[in-house]
Motif scaffolding. Structure first.
Motif, PDB file in Angstrom:
ATOM      1  N   UNK C 108       0.830  -1.208   0.000  1.00 22.66           N
ATOM      2  CA  UNK C 108       0.000   0.000   0.000  1.00 22.66           C
ATOM      3  C   UNK C 108       0.865   1.259   0.000  1.00 22.66           C
ATOM      4  N   UNK C 109       1.930   1.252   0.794  1.00 22.44           N
ATOM      5  CA  UNK C 109       2.808   2.424   0.830  1.00 22.44           C
ATOM      6  C   UNK C 109       3.461   2.631  -0.531  1.00 22.44           C
ATOM      7  N   UNK C 110       3.867   1.549  -1.179  1.00 20.29           N
ATOM      8  CA  UNK C 110       4.409   1.660  -2.530  1.00 20.29           C
ATOM      9  C   UNK C 110       3.384   2.294  -3.462  1.00 20.29           C
ATOM     10  N   UNK C 112       0.922   4.246  -2.688  1.00 21.30           N
ATOM     11  CA  UNK C 112       0.774   5.670  -2.375  1.00 21.30           C
ATOM     12  C   UNK C 112       1.945   6.443  -2.963  1.00 21.30           C
ATOM     13  N   UNK C 113       3.144   5.875  -2.825  1.00 17.95           N
ATOM     14  CA  UNK C 113       4.322   6.510  -3.409  1.00 17.95           C
ATOM     15  C   UNK C 113       4.171   6.679  -4.909  1.00 17.95           C
ATOM     16  N   UNK C 114       3.690   5.641  -5.580  1.00 17.16           N
ATOM     17  CA  UNK C 114       3.500   5.725  -7.026  1.00 17.16           C
ATOM     18  C   UNK C 114       2.449   6.773  -7.363  1.00 17.16           C
TER      19      UNK C 114
END
Lengths: 505, 272, 308
Positions: C108-110, C112-114
């Motif tokens: 999920x953090x990835x 959001x980063x994308x």
């Protein structure tokens, strides 16, 4: 023909066709990705939008993609030779383009300008960094032909680095604190530097606060800024409507934020991790929309202004003409810097409170319960841990610290509006925590200094800031999902600190 | 054991103990989980038209070896060669398309699909390999006909339209095998296909396995039911604590002292 | 005025139009969640990129002098679908595939980063300002006239609803009848087992992202034509609302995503029409929270299975 090196790595014969094919596919994909969005630029013209072309940029990124992929394939196959020649050449070419003006004078710079790709030199700097990274990898792989270390080995190595950093933090932390304390009296500490310092420390405090929720309790909160907003607005409303002083409003604002955290957290904390994240995001946006539209109460998009500045602990004021002024009390010359320095120490003290609190709570049973909950909720239930209350504690504490930071923000700015509390702010704070390594206090400091401080100094980087944030979050998750500086210290040791070294050897 | 491994490594096409030409060669396979060595330098071969049984006490690494062969877990050392093609760099799906099939010890049907749909899917899975065939392959009557035939052969045709959740274990074990057969493998790996079946069912399934084997499919079998193993298989490989302790014709292997001690001895002791 | 049937009908038409767009985006969320169990937070950005590719293609066609509208629409549709789906593919390949088997939150953090990355990528390349576009399709038919209140159904709205219906029918057939659909269902239930019966799991997941991105790009193109203005930030709100739609319908369920999309569109239209426009987003978020708290499986969803 297969050769095996002394270190046991098999160097297969190079399949040039396959390599070119792989690089060609990469180039093709990059072409498809860049054709529309890079190749054409929509521009504002009177009465609509026009279009510019940037085909040269597309060509450059496609070629770079092709060359870069070939370099990576060569490295993967343990043939760093061509990379060792090509990468320095490219790096030098880029440097010459970037530094043409200082090195060869403005005429040369103008002359070569048509051949320099990209309008903004920052892009070229970025590519230069990538080239250097590839070069470093090539050098490393030449040295021990071992660029393909297993994920396990890398994890062990990274963990030991993180452990060293944490050990260093025991000395580094106090050192940084001393530096922070004497900073306002350094000769370079002008108004701008102090403002940046205040900003960075505010984010450090927010990062530490979120660290309790995300790092310790493992709850991904994407709406953290909502509590920051609740703190700021509670403070601003109390101070402007009731004329209470900063020192009375501060605890109230913190309590209000904590209350908001508990009220919002109560129904949703039983949700699974990713759902919880999205719900907190929804809450964050809801609070912002309410602040934006509840005109009578919050001033809507105009925000609240005229928020009183903090006094010197209620004893003295930071103003030129006042009966009990700060400079009068201490017999100093009046300077507008005095209030800034006071604000600086105020946020430093508040941040240190959060830090001490976190260090302390880590040793308490509640922290161990958080840790256990992060791993296995079902098992925790059977151990008699109440998951909801335990999580609620973390959520509430995190929210409270955000509320404190929010009050500080309000009193420092003297003006707040919903624009300061968008999702992007939550994302920035989360990026700080992620980059620092969940749960690592010193990591948050480093990350905040990098992510907040650096772009403040280099204004040209400002517009690339969020791009870099996004990329950093992705890269760190790909590289080390536990967080860059995450290191599992055993919470309790059987033999005290010395015991572990024996156990390891 | 090392002498034997070296011999097979040098002459892969030579006849192997128990007869037949090797079709799959597992060479020096090693698999570690953290500090634990689950399989340690294991080598064995299986031949066309032969049933090779892998036996050994629980925890000997039999299932782990199967998982490494099919690429579900990545082995730390060693290689797997199928029909002269190295499988080491292939994904599980690619290994399956190269001719491997595995039937699990613990059944894993797709529970939202009927028995027939489960088997048909396996029969047509090669069509998912390319994006075009994945999107535009629609007619699946040939696969369905094949699936019906397999179900009939294994005696579970009556459950073709049932959902797996409603079926008894005996059916599910055979569904597991039917799905593997639908892949038309050259080497079929069976992980305890007879476990959970009653005496008659087990004997019938063992006969079916032998019949499939006679049609040309090489079979590697993990099985605790020694009676059936000794009845149908031509080669035995004995694993203990991650190592091959014996390999060869069943009667000869069973006579070895090491096998008796490691496998039967311990077993009898635990039963006593 | 608010109590007339004409007004109600007007809101209904608006709601269905909006809901069609949400539904098309929601399919991408639900498919990805179904197959790898992650929330593809960057999916809203894919929708936004689709709308940008569409506006650039429209502008280029204008310069090239393609004036026959059906042809222009077809070219824009195909260009936008193809280029955007490559973004979907690249997103999965670069950011998500290496994380397969990692904890949900890492994925999920990835994502959001994308999402942040793609937003700023488009902002840097195309500028932060609104991008307005002249209406391509104008006119409509009058459905109902109640004194001086005219309820009309514009050709644009008709096109959106028809295109959505066609795409969703085609898409449902694809899932039901093609090898890809069967492989997807197999991967949803047991990815390892699917690989063991020869299903190419990586490719199936890639194709899922490609199909989801293609549908989102159509939504982006229609959003552009309907509202006539886009910017780099439209993906955020549209994405969250489409995700809400997917959750409301039951995440992982395709008919659920379509139903949820329509419901969210209708709720938003009626809320704006009968209560306040300002709080329409709060309404959407409240639904998200309420559904997740009281009925996490949504209207048509199956009980949750642990994945990733």
């Amino acid at each position: 023909m297969t050769a095996t090196t002394a270190s046991g790595i098999t160097v297969r014969p190079l399949d040039v066709g396959a390599m070119v094919k792989e690089a060609g596919i990469t180039a093709l994909v990059i072409f498809a990705l860049s054709a529309a969005l890079v190749g054409f630029e929509t521009t504002d013209i009177p009465g609509g939008i026009g279009i510019n072309t940037r085909f040269d940029d597309v060509a450059v990124v496609v070629i770079l993609g092709f060359v870069g992929r070939i370099a990576l394939v060569l490295l993967r196959q343990h043939r760093p030779g061509p990379v060792l020649i090509g990468a320095p050449l490219m790096a030098v070419a880029m440097l010459l383009m970037l530094l043409a003006e200082p090195l060869f004078g403005p005429e040369t710079a103008v002359a070569i300008a048509p051949f320099v790709p990209f309008q903004d030199p920052v892009v070229l700097w970025g590519l230069l960094i990538v080239t250097v990274i590839i070069l470093v990898r090539a050098v490393l792989s030449r040295r021990h032909l071992d660029s393909e270390e297993t994920a396990e080995a890398r994890e062990v190595r990274m963990d030991s680095i993180a452990a060293q950093v944490q050990r260093a933090a025991r000395f580094l932390g106090p050192l940084l604190l001393v530096l922070a304390v004497i900073f306002p009296f350094m000769p370079m500490a002008n108004r701008q530097m102090l403002d940046i310092g205040i900003l960075v420390i505010t984010y450090i405090m927010l990062g530490w606060g979120l660290n309790i929720v995300v790092g310790l309790a493992g709850l991904l909160d994407l709406g953290y800024v909502a509590f920051y907003a609740v703190g700021a607005y509670s403070f601003a409303l109390l101070a402007t409507y009731f004329d209470y002083s900063f020192w009375i409003c501060l605890p109230f604002a913190g309590l209000m934020a904590a209350l908001a955290g508990v009220i919002l957290g109560f129904p949703v904390l039983r949700l699974r991790g990713d759902y919880l994240a999205i719900v907190t995001l929804g809450f964050g946006e809801m609070i912002r929309v309410i602040l934006l539209n509840w005109y009578e109460f919050t001033g809507g998009p105009d925000g609240l202004s005229g928020i009183p500045r903090p006094s010197f602990f209620g004893i003295a004021e930071f103003s030129r003409r006042s009966e009990n002024s700060f400079h009068g009390m201490f017999g100093l010359e009046y300077s507008s810097l005095q209030r800034i320095i006071f604000l600086y120490y105020l946020i430093l003290a508040m941040a240190m409170v959060v830090n001490l609190f976190t260090m302390r709570i880590r040793k308490l049973p509640i922290s161990r319960a958080w840790e256990a909950l992060r791993e296995d909720e079902t098992a925790c239930r059977s151990l008699g841990i109440n998951p909801r209350n335990t999580k609620l504690t973390a959520f509430g504490i995190g929210a409270m610290f955000a509320g404190f930071a929010g009050s500080f923000f309000a009193t420092r700015q003297g003006f707040i509006s919903p624009e300061s509390f968008t999702f992007i702010e939550s994302a920035v704070i989360l990026a700080i925590v992620v980059l620092g390594g969940f749960g690592s206090q010193i990591g948050v400091v480093v990350a905040a200094a990098l992510l907040i401080g650096l772009p403040e100094f280099f204004r040209e980087l400002q517009q690339y800031r969020m791009l870099a944030f996004g990329m950093a979050m992705v890269l760190i998750m790909l590289w080390r999902p536990a967080g860059l500086l995450a290191h599992r210290e055993p919470t309790i040791r059987l033999f005290g600190r010395g015991g572990r070294a024996e156990a390891e050897s | 054991m090392s002498a034997q491994a070296a011999a097979t490594g040098d002459m892969p096409q030579s006849p192997i103990p128990g007869g037949g030409v090797p079709i799959i060669t597992v060479d020096h396979l090693t698999m570690r989980f953290g500090g634990l060595v689950a399989i340690d330098d294991v080598s064995f071969q299986a031949a066309t038209g032969r049933i090779t049984a892998i036996i050994g006490p629980n925890g000997a690494g039999k299932t782990t070896a199967f998982k490494a062969v099919t690429g579900q877990i990545k082995n730390h050392a060693g290689s797997v060669v199928l029909q002269g093609q190295s499988l080491d760099r292939l994904s599980t799906a690619a290994r399956v398309r190269a001719g491997l099939a595995l039937s699990h010890q613990i059944v894993r049907p797709f529970r939202d699909m009927t028995v027939l749909a489960n088997v048909t899917l396996a029969g047509g899975s090669a069509k998912t390999a390319g994006p075009w065939s994945a999107l535009f392959h629609r007619d699946r009557r040939p696969e369905e006909a094949k699936a019906v035939g397999i179900l009939a052969r294994l005696g579970i045709a009556d459950a073709a339209q049932a959902l797996p959740g409603s079926l008894p274990l005996g059916y599910l074990k055979r569904l597991e095998m039917a799905r593997a057969l639908a892949l038309e493998p050259t080497v079929l790996l069976l992980d305890e296909p007879l476990a959970g079946l009653n005496h008659l069912e087990a004997a019938a399934l063992a006969d079916t396995i032998a019949a499939i084997n006679r049609e040309g499919t090489a079979i590697v079998l993990i099985e605790h039911n020694l009676g059936e193993v000794l009845r149908v298989c031509q080669r035995l490989v004995v694993l203990d604590a991650g190592r091959v302790i014996a390999e060869g014709a069943p009667d000869r292997v069973m006579a070895e002292a090491a096998v008796q001690q490691a496998y039967l001895g311990r077993r009898e002791a635990s039963h006593a | 005025m608010q109590d007339t049937f004409a007004y109600f009908l007007d809101q209904l038409i608006n709601g269905l139009t909006l809901g069609s767009i949400y539904g098309l985006i929601a399919i991408g969320y639900t498919m990805v969640y179904g197959i790898i169990g992650m929330i593809n937070f960057a999916h809203g950005e894919i929708f936004m990129i689709g709308s940008f590719v569409a506006i650039i293609t429209f502008l280029l066609l204008g310069i090239a002098g393609v004036t026959w509208i059906p042809l222009a629409l077809l070219i824009v549709l195909i260009t936008s679908m193809v280029l955007t789906s490559i973004y979907g593919w690249a997103l999965e390949r670069v950011a998500y595939r290496p994380l397969r088997g990692s904890p949900r939150l890492a994925a999920l953090i990835t994502a959001i980063g994308m999402s942040i990355f793609l937003q700023n990528y488009v902002q840097l390349l195309q500028g932060a300002r609104n991008k307005p576009m002249q209406p391509v399709i104008s006119g409509g038919i009058t459905v109902l006239q109640d004194q001086d209140y005219v309820v009309s159904l514009s050709y644009m709205q008709m096109m959106i609803i028809v295109v959505t219906l066609v795409l969703m029918t085609g898409f449902t057939l694809m899932i039901a009848r093609t090898s890809l659909g069967r492989a997807q269902r197999a991967c949803e239930q047991d990815r390892n087992m699917a690989a063991l019966i020869g299903v190419n799991v990586d490719r199936t997941i890639s194709l899922t992202f490609v199909v989801g991105a293609a549908l989102a790009s159509v939504a982006g193109m229609m959003f552009l034509m309907y509202y006539g203005v886009i910017d780099f930030f439209i993906g955020f709100l549209a994405g969250i609302k489409a995700f809400t739609a997917a959750v409301l319908g039951g995440i992982g369920s395709l008919p659920g995503a379509m139903l949820g999309g329509l419901l969210i569109g209708l709720i938003e239209a009626f809320w704006s029409g009968y209560f306040t426009v300002e709080y329409k987003d709060v309404a959407a978020f409240s639904i998200l929270v309420l559904v997740l708290v009281f009925r996490p499986t949504g209207l048509l969803g199956k009980p949750d299975i642990e994945k990733v």
